[in-house]
Design a protein around this motif. Sequence first.
Motif, PDB file in Angstrom:
ATOM      1  N   MET A  16     -26.761  44.148  58.039  1.00 16.44           N
ATOM      2  CA  MET A  16     -25.842  43.162  57.328  1.00 16.44           C
ATOM      3  C   MET A  16     -25.943  43.230  56.075  1.00 16.44           C
ATOM      4  O   MET A  16     -26.916  42.962  55.150  1.00 16.44           O
ATOM      5  CB  MET A  16     -25.758  41.838  57.931  1.00 16.44           C
ATOM      6  N   ASN A  17     -24.817  43.462  55.246  1.00 18.23           N
ATOM      7  CA  ASN A  17     -24.943  43.394  53.823  1.00 18.23           C
ATOM      8  C   ASN A  17     -24.684  42.267  53.374  1.00 18.23           C
ATOM      9  O   ASN A  17     -24.296  41.113  53.932  1.00 18.23           O
ATOM     10  CB  ASN A  17     -24.213  44.693  53.172  1.00 18.23           C
ATOM     11  N   MET A  18     -24.922  42.000  51.817  1.00 21.81           N
ATOM     12  CA  MET A  18     -24.600  40.659  51.299  1.00 21.81           C
ATOM     13  C   MET A  18     -23.175  40.028  51.483  1.00 21.81           C
ATOM     14  O   MET A  18     -23.063  38.987  51.502  1.00 21.81           O
ATOM     15  CB  MET A  18     -25.033  40.754  49.870  1.00 21.81           C
ATOM     16  N   ALA A  19     -22.227  40.997  51.431  1.00 21.03           N
ATOM     17  CA  ALA A  19     -20.877  40.569  51.339  1.00 21.03           C
ATOM     18  C   ALA A  19     -20.464  40.022  52.768  1.00 21.03           C
ATOM     19  O   ALA A  19     -19.720  38.837  52.907  1.00 21.03           O
ATOM     20  CB  ALA A  19     -19.833  41.748  51.076  1.00 21.03           C
ATOM     21  N   ALA A  45     -22.879  38.421  54.774  1.00 21.22           N
ATOM     22  CA  ALA A  45     -23.545  37.435  54.943  1.00 21.22           C
ATOM     23  C   ALA A  45     -22.822  36.228  54.290  1.00 21.22           C
ATOM     24  O   ALA A  45     -22.891  34.849  54.788  1.00 21.22           O
ATOM     25  CB  ALA A  45     -24.863  37.583  54.345  1.00 21.22           C
ATOM     26  N   ASN A  46     -21.944  36.261  53.313  1.00 24.25           N
ATOM     27  CA  ASN A  46     -21.449  35.169  52.376  1.00 24.25           C
ATOM     28  C   ASN A  46     -20.102  35.334  52.785  1.00 24.25           C
ATOM     29  O   ASN A  46     -19.357  34.334  52.095  1.00 24.25           O
ATOM     30  CB  ASN A  46     -21.593  35.539  51.004  1.00 24.25           C
ATOM     31  N   SER A  47     -19.355  35.789  53.629  1.00 23.94           N
ATOM     32  CA  SER A  47     -17.992  35.755  53.980  1.00 23.94           C
ATOM     33  C   SER A  47     -17.619  34.579  55.166  1.00 23.94           C
ATOM     34  O   SER A  47     -18.329  34.260  55.676  1.00 23.94           O
ATOM     35  CB  SER A  47     -17.445  37.232  54.438  1.00 23.94           C
ATOM     36  N   MET A  48     -16.474  34.274  54.744  1.00 24.25           N
ATOM     37  CA  MET A  48     -15.788  33.345  55.769  1.00 24.25           C
ATOM     38  C   MET A  48     -14.689  33.986  56.534  1.00 24.25           C
ATOM     39  O   MET A  48     -14.082  34.749  56.146  1.00 24.25           O
ATOM     40  CB  MET A  48     -15.352  32.294  54.956  1.00 24.25           C
ATOM     41  N   LYS A  49     -14.736  33.368  57.704  1.00 19.92           N
ATOM     42  CA  LYS A  49     -13.701  33.925  58.587  1.00 19.92           C
ATOM     43  C   LYS A  49     -12.502  32.786  58.925  1.00 19.92           C
ATOM     44  O   LYS A  49     -12.999  31.960  59.373  1.00 19.92           O
ATOM     45  CB  LYS A  49     -14.221  34.516  60.012  1.00 19.92           C
ATOM     46  N   GLN A  50     -11.303  33.019  58.912  1.00 25.67           N
ATOM     47  CA  GLN A  50     -10.421  32.153  59.342  1.00 25.67           C
ATOM     48  C   GLN A  50     -10.266  32.142  60.889  1.00 25.67           C
ATOM     49  O   GLN A  50     -10.012  33.132  61.673  1.00 25.67           O
ATOM     50  CB  GLN A  50      -8.976  32.347  58.666  1.00 25.67           C
ATOM     51  N   MET A  51     -10.540  30.993  61.604  1.00 29.90           N
ATOM     52  CA  MET A  51     -10.347  30.849  62.826  1.00 29.90           C
ATOM     53  C   MET A  51      -9.064  30.452  63.552  1.00 29.90           C
ATOM     54  O   MET A  51      -8.471  30.738  64.666  1.00 29.90           O
ATOM     55  CB  MET A  51     -11.439  29.815  63.416  1.00 29.90           C
ATOM     56  N   GLY A  52      -8.102  29.918  62.553  1.00 30.05           N
ATOM     57  CA  GLY A  52      -6.797  29.643  62.996  1.00 30.05           C
ATOM     58  C   GLY A  52      -6.286  28.627  61.908  1.00 30.05           C
ATOM     59  O   GLY A  52      -7.000  28.443  60.980  1.00 30.05           O
ATOM     60  N   SER A  53      -4.851  28.557  62.050  1.00 34.90           N
ATOM     61  CA  SER A  53      -4.091  27.985  60.919  1.00 34.90           C
ATOM     62  C   SER A  53      -2.903  27.274  61.721  1.00 34.90           C
ATOM     63  O   SER A  53      -2.306  27.533  62.916  1.00 34.90           O
ATOM     64  CB  SER A  53      -3.705  28.813  59.786  1.00 34.90           C
ATOM     65  N   ARG A  54      -2.443  25.993  60.992  1.00 35.40           N
ATOM     66  CA  ARG A  54      -1.344  25.239  61.559  1.00 35.40           C
ATOM     67  C   ARG A  54      -0.621  24.743  60.652  1.00 35.40           C
ATOM     68  O   ARG A  54      -1.177  24.250  59.639  1.00 35.40           O
ATOM     69  CB  ARG A  54      -1.857  24.237  62.577  1.00 35.40           C
ATOM     70  N   MET A  55       0.714  24.705  60.702  1.00 35.14           N
ATOM     71  CA  MET A  55       1.747  24.157  59.699  1.00 35.14           C
ATOM     72  C   MET A  55       2.073  22.592  60.452  1.00 35.14           C
ATOM     73  O   MET A  55       2.277  22.532  61.569  1.00 35.14           O
ATOM     74  CB  MET A  55       3.136  24.716  59.695  1.00 35.14           C
TER      75      MET A  55
END
Length: 130
Positions: free
Chosen positions: A1-4, A6-16
């Motif tokens: 796993m590279n540094m990018a 390890a520090n990334s975030m993942k969107q799990m969902g969204s709602r209006m």
Amino acid sequence: MNMAQANSMKQMGSRMLGCAVERMQWSNKMDLIAYGTDRGEVIIQRLNWQKIVTFPSLGEDIAVRSLSWQLDETVLAVGYSNGRVALLDAEREDQISVLNFEDEIKRVYFSKSIKTSDYRSTYRNRTEVC
């Protein structure tokens, strides 16, 4: 796993939501989320977006200033711009207690965990006396 990665975030969902969210607070168990809207409402939902309860606004121009979950419980403290602090029980969809102060509430928080079943009648008695 590279540094990018390890520090990334993942969107799990969204709602209006149809309103602006001004305050938001995850419960300590991360299974409930509470948010205060631009209309002064407090809405509590589960992580899967299932709405549990909506507590209505206290009135026009009264804003939610702070939200805080009690440790390991379903009690939410809400501080309002009009000086009110309300203790809300998400599980029972009920307001446990209300305290009124002269100044705007800027921050509410629980300093330690208490067993709400032991204090529920005390909160109710204080609410009725005030």
